[in-house]
Write a protein that holds these residues in place. Structure first.
Motif, mmCIF file in Angstrom:
data_model
loop_
_atom_site.group_PDB
_atom_site.id
_atom_site.type_symbol
_atom_site.label_atom_id
_atom_site.label_comp_id
_atom_site.label_asym_id
_atom_site.label_seq_id
_atom_site.Cartn_x
_atom_site.Cartn_y
_atom_site.Cartn_z
ATOM 1 N N LEU A 219 0.693 -1.129 0.144
ATOM 2 C CA LEU A 219 -0.013 0.120 0.092
ATOM 3 C C LEU A 219 0.851 1.167 0.141
ATOM 4 N N VAL A 220 0.847 2.024 -1.263
ATOM 5 C CA VAL A 220 1.646 3.343 -1.231
ATOM 6 C C VAL A 220 0.593 4.377 -1.085
ATOM 7 N N LEU A 221 0.772 5.193 0.085
ATOM 8 C CA LEU A 221 -0.250 6.270 0.219
ATOM 9 C C LEU A 221 -0.399 7.283 -0.934
ATOM 10 N N ASN A 222 0.877 7.620 -1.477
ATOM 11 C CA ASN A 222 0.780 8.641 -2.439
ATOM 12 C C ASN A 222 0.739 10.178 -1.889
ATOM 13 N N SER A 223 -0.158 10.065 -0.593
ATOM 14 C CA SER A 223 -0.083 11.368 0.105
ATOM 15 C C SER A 223 -0.518 11.058 1.545
ATOM 16 N N LEU A 224 0.050 11.659 2.439
ATOM 17 C CA LEU A 224 -0.209 11.167 3.809
ATOM 18 C C LEU A 224 -1.911 11.792 4.088
ATOM 19 N N ALA A 225 -2.376 12.349 3.573
ATOM 20 C CA ALA A 225 -3.737 12.738 3.334
ATOM 21 C C ALA A 225 -4.819 11.457 3.366
ATOM 22 N N PHE A 226 -4.249 10.499 2.481
ATOM 23 C CA PHE A 226 -5.013 9.402 2.263
ATOM 24 C C PHE A 226 -4.968 8.425 3.532
ATOM 25 N N VAL A 227 -4.349 8.331 4.648
ATOM 26 C CA VAL A 227 -4.161 7.615 5.482
ATOM 27 C C VAL A 227 -5.387 7.191 6.457
ATOM 28 N N LYS A 228 -6.343 8.140 6.448
ATOM 29 C CA LYS A 228 -7.428 7.579 7.015
ATOM 30 C C LYS A 228 -8.527 7.033 6.342
ATOM 31 N N ASP A 229 -8.030 6.805 5.007
ATOM 32 C CA ASP A 229 -9.002 5.922 4.031
ATOM 33 C C ASP A 229 -8.707 4.630 3.969
ATOM 34 N N ILE A 230 -7.567 4.199 4.483
ATOM 35 C CA ILE A 230 -6.964 2.722 4.399
ATOM 36 C C ILE A 230 -7.478 1.773 5.455
ATOM 37 N N ASP A 231 -8.136 2.126 6.284
ATOM 38 C CA ASP A 231 -8.667 1.404 7.621
ATOM 39 C C ASP A 231 -9.307 -0.076 6.870
ATOM 40 N N VAL A 232 -9.928 -0.027 5.717
ATOM 41 C CA VAL A 232 -10.570 -0.977 5.032
ATOM 42 C C VAL A 232 -9.490 -2.182 4.567
ATOM 43 N N CYS A 233 -8.157 -1.489 4.214
ATOM 44 C CA CYS A 233 -6.922 -2.327 3.782
ATOM 45 C C CYS A 233 -6.321 -2.946 5.027
ATOM 46 N N VAL A 234 -6.082 -2.115 5.819
ATOM 47 C CA VAL A 234 -5.202 -2.282 7.137
ATOM 48 C C VAL A 234 -5.701 -3.482 7.920
ATOM 49 N N SER A 235 -6.856 -3.443 8.205
ATOM 50 C CA SER A 235 -7.633 -4.288 9.493
ATOM 51 C C SER A 235 -7.412 -5.821 9.066
ATOM 52 N N ASP A 236 -7.380 -6.051 7.699
ATOM 53 C CA ASP A 236 -7.463 -7.643 7.560
ATOM 54 C C ASP A 236 -6.126 -8.232 7.428
ATOM 55 N N TYR A 237 -5.010 -7.701 7.972
ATOM 56 C CA TYR A 237 -3.746 -8.389 7.998
ATOM 57 C C TYR A 237 -3.385 -8.790 9.447
ATOM 58 N N GLU A 238 -2.485 -9.953 9.194
ATOM 59 C CA GLU A 238 -1.856 -10.319 10.649
ATOM 60 C C GLU A 238 -0.931 -9.247 10.915
ATOM 61 N N LEU A 239 0.023 -8.794 9.928
ATOM 62 C CA LEU A 239 1.080 -7.976 10.263
ATOM 63 C C LEU A 239 1.063 -6.803 9.455
ATOM 64 N N VAL A 240 1.122 -5.514 9.963
ATOM 65 C CA VAL A 240 1.433 -4.459 8.808
ATOM 66 C C VAL A 240 2.747 -3.597 9.236
ATOM 67 N N HIS A 241 3.609 -3.532 8.189
ATOM 68 C CA HIS A 241 4.991 -3.028 8.344
ATOM 69 C C HIS A 241 5.040 -1.694 7.557
ATOM 70 N N LEU A 242 5.312 -0.725 8.659
ATOM 71 C CA LEU A 242 5.289 0.778 8.283
ATOM 72 C C LEU A 242 6.704 1.277 7.924
ATOM 73 N N TYR A 243 6.700 1.756 6.572
ATOM 74 C CA TYR A 243 8.050 2.254 6.108
ATOM 75 C C TYR A 243 8.042 3.941 5.781
ATOM 76 N N LEU A 244 7.541 4.741 6.824
ATOM 77 C CA LEU A 244 7.160 5.998 6.427
ATOM 78 C C LEU A 244 8.347 6.848 6.491
ATOM 79 N N ASP A 245 8.352 8.172 6.143
ATOM 80 C CA ASP A 245 9.766 8.946 6.343
ATOM 81 C C ASP A 245 9.982 9.082 7.750
ATOM 82 N N ASN A 246 11.432 9.508 7.743
ATOM 83 C CA ASN A 246 11.600 9.962 9.116
ATOM 84 C C ASN A 246 11.629 11.449 9.292
#
Length: 289
Positions: A219-246
């Motif tokens: 899942l590539v956000l393309n903009s941090l503005a979309f982060v709250k739209d991704i719940d339908v994607c994130v909730s179904d996984y056993e693990l979610v690995h975050l590689y966001l900027d520092n």
């Protein structure tokens, strides 16, 4: 010696609002006052804003380095480009910009039209990928060469398709996107999801750890503005690995996601001394050269 026309172009470009140029380059203010705006420096990682923009003079000054200048100087330094390329950058996204009335700056998103899509083969795009440490075969696995028109001019860039059929578009000078805007979701029925901030984070991880990319949903956000739209994607996984900027925005978003989802893991420590995955990849590549 510069021609009169060239000199006038530069003189007019200097009144282009620095705040708007920084926003297009992905930098946003942390403090706003009547006469000045403060940013985290675009030239280094920092936690206290030391980069000031004067609204009155339309000049910037980096207190951390003791240097400053106009909008052309700034774009040249951030993009590591020539004055001509900086002028193209300032003109491309706001082609109807009025130098006499810079406050009335309204881009027309609907004027961007996709002309053709093909495998990446333009020499300028291949050179750009090389500068970012991305092999051509990796880019061609996930992205395309996209030609598009914008306000009666033709452009081309590396394109990543989003979930609604729009494109994220990048070349050495321009960052653009076509409507509709959304995140990019590559669903392969894996139990693990990787969340990244942008196209080059995705491509960089594909270079650094191809097996991880091949065995995960992406899942590539393309903009941090979309982060709250991704719940339908994130909730179904056993693990979610975050590689966001520092940077500050990336750290805030990582904190938000790890608080929101117990199965979300912050992976930014693997590139902790770098702003993002591509910065880390380029550093590693230099070390091997």
């Amino acid at each position: 010696m510069k021609s009169i026309n060239s000199r006038l172009t530069c003189e007019r470009a200097r009144v282009f609002p620095i705040e708007k140029a920084l926003a297009k380059l992905g930098h946003f203010p942390v403090k706003t006052a009547e006469k000045e705006v403060w940013f985290l420096s675009p030239f280094r990682s920092e936690t206290q804003a030391s980069f000031k923009v004067s609204k009155i003079k339309n000049r910037w000054y980096d207190h951390g380095e003791g240097v400053g200048g106009n909008v052309i100087d700034l774009v040249c330094r951030i993009l590591k480009c020539s004055v001509k390329e900086a002028l193209e950058f300032l003109n491309q996204d706001w082609p109807s910009f009025s130098f006499q009335q810079p406050q009335h700056l309204i881009p027309n998103e609907t004027s961007l039209t996709i002309l053709k899509v093909r495998r990446i083969r333009h020499p300028a795009l291949i050179q750009y990928l090389n500068l970012r440490g991305i092999p051509l075969h990796v880019a061609n696995t996930h992205c395309y060469e996209v030609w598009y028109s914008f306000k009666n001019s033709k452009f081309f860039g590396i394109g990543l398709l989003n979930n609604k059929g729009g494109w994220e578009l990048r070349n050495r000078i321009f960052k653009n996107s076509s409507s509709p805007k959304s995140y990019t979701y590559l669903q392969r029925n894996n139990e693990k999801l990787i969340v990244l901030e942008g196209m080059f984070d995705f491509l960089s991880l594909a270079v650094l750890n191809e097996a991880l990319i091949n065995n995960s949903d992406i899942l590539v956000l393309n903009s941090l503005a979309f982060v709250k739209d991704i719940d339908v994607c994130v909730s179904d996984y056993e693990l979610v690995h975050l590689y966001l900027d520092n940077d500050e925005a990336g750290r805030k978003m990582t904190l938000y996601l790890t608080n929101e989802y117990n199965h979300a893991i912050d992976e930014s420590s693997s590139y902790k001394n770098h702003n993002d995955l591509n910065d880390f990849l380029c550093h590693e590549r230099k070390g091997r050269d």
